[in-house]
Design a protein around this motif. Structure first.
Motif, PDB file in Angstrom:
ATOM      1  N   LYS A   1       0.821  -1.207   0.000  1.00 44.00           N
ATOM      2  CA  LYS A   1       0.000   0.000   0.000  1.00 44.00           C
ATOM      3  C   LYS A   1       0.860   1.263   0.000  1.00 44.00           C
ATOM      4  CE  LYS A   1      -3.687   2.269   2.606  1.00 44.00           C
ATOM      5  NZ  LYS A   1      -4.576   2.173   3.771  1.00 44.00           N
ATOM      6  N   HIS A   2       1.991   1.219   0.666  1.00 43.38           N
ATOM      7  CA  HIS A   2       2.841   2.398   0.818  1.00 43.38           C
ATOM      8  C   HIS A   2       4.172   2.256   0.064  1.00 43.38           C
ATOM      9  CE1 HIS A   2       0.051   3.984   3.780  1.00 43.38           C
ATOM     10  NE2 HIS A   2       0.035   2.791   4.344  1.00 43.38           N
ATOM     11  N   ARG A   3       4.179   1.488  -0.996  1.00 45.30           N
ATOM     12  CA  ARG A   3       5.374   1.205  -1.759  1.00 45.30           C
ATOM     13  C   ARG A   3       6.083   2.488  -2.209  1.00 45.30           C
ATOM     14  NH1 ARG A   3       8.667  -2.544  -1.819  1.00 45.30           N
ATOM     15  NH2 ARG A   3       6.974  -4.035  -1.858  1.00 45.30           N
ATOM     16  N   GLU A   4       5.335   3.467  -2.720  1.00 51.39           N
ATOM     17  CA  GLU A   4       5.946   4.699  -3.227  1.00 51.39           C
ATOM     18  C   GLU A   4       6.710   5.425  -2.110  1.00 51.39           C
ATOM     19  OE1 GLU A   4       3.327   7.281  -5.391  1.00 51.39           O
ATOM     20  OE2 GLU A   4       2.353   5.564  -6.360  1.00 51.39           O
ATOM     21  N   ALA A   5       6.129   5.492  -0.941  1.00 45.08           N
ATOM     22  CA  ALA A   5       6.802   6.152   0.180  1.00 45.08           C
ATOM     23  C   ALA A   5       8.064   5.421   0.581  1.00 45.08           C
ATOM     24  CB  ALA A   5       5.855   6.256   1.368  1.00 45.08           C
ATOM     25  N   PHE A   6       8.020   4.094   0.603  1.00 44.04           N
ATOM     26  CA  PHE A   6       9.211   3.317   0.953  1.00 44.04           C
ATOM     27  C   PHE A   6      10.299   3.497  -0.112  1.00 44.04           C
ATOM     28  CE2 PHE A   6       6.229   0.757   3.595  1.00 44.04           C
ATOM     29  CZ  PHE A   6       6.890   0.936   4.807  1.00 44.04           C
ATOM     30  N   ASP A   7       9.911   3.510  -1.380  1.00 44.26           N
ATOM     31  CA  ASP A   7      10.889   3.729  -2.444  1.00 44.26           C
ATOM     32  C   ASP A   7      11.541   5.091  -2.328  1.00 44.26           C
ATOM     33  OD1 ASP A   7      10.391   1.216  -3.445  1.00 44.26           O
ATOM     34  OD2 ASP A   7       9.022   1.902  -5.031  1.00 44.26           O
TER      35      ASP A   7
END
Length: 79
Positions: free
Chosen positions: A69-75
């Motif tokens: 769900k939060h892939r973009e933030a982790f990237d």
């Protein structure tokens, strides 16, 4: 979490009469202890913990879902 007002006990009362708190837990399933008139602690029957504990697979699935769900933030943080 919905709190039944009949299950509220002040911290002072809990300190002075914990056996009453234990009886309330036996009768009602849980008690919320207030500190400065704010819900602060919950006392529940130990059996309820075993009934609601998540399995390892459930925890891993929830973690994977959170990461997806939060892939973009982790990237972005990884840069």
């Amino acid at each position: 979490m919905l709190v039944d007002t009949h299950n509220l006990v002040s911290l002072t009362e809990a300190n002075q009469n914990f056996s009453r708190v234990a009886r309330m837990v036996d009768e009602r399933g849980s008690v919320v202890i207030l500190r400065n008139n704010v819900p602060r602690y919950v006392v529940i029957d130990f059996a309820q913990i075993e009934d609601t504990a998540a399995s390892d697979d459930e925890v891993l699935a929830a973690g994977a879902m959170f990461i997806d769900k939060h892939r973009e933030a982790f990237d972005e943080l990884a840069k």
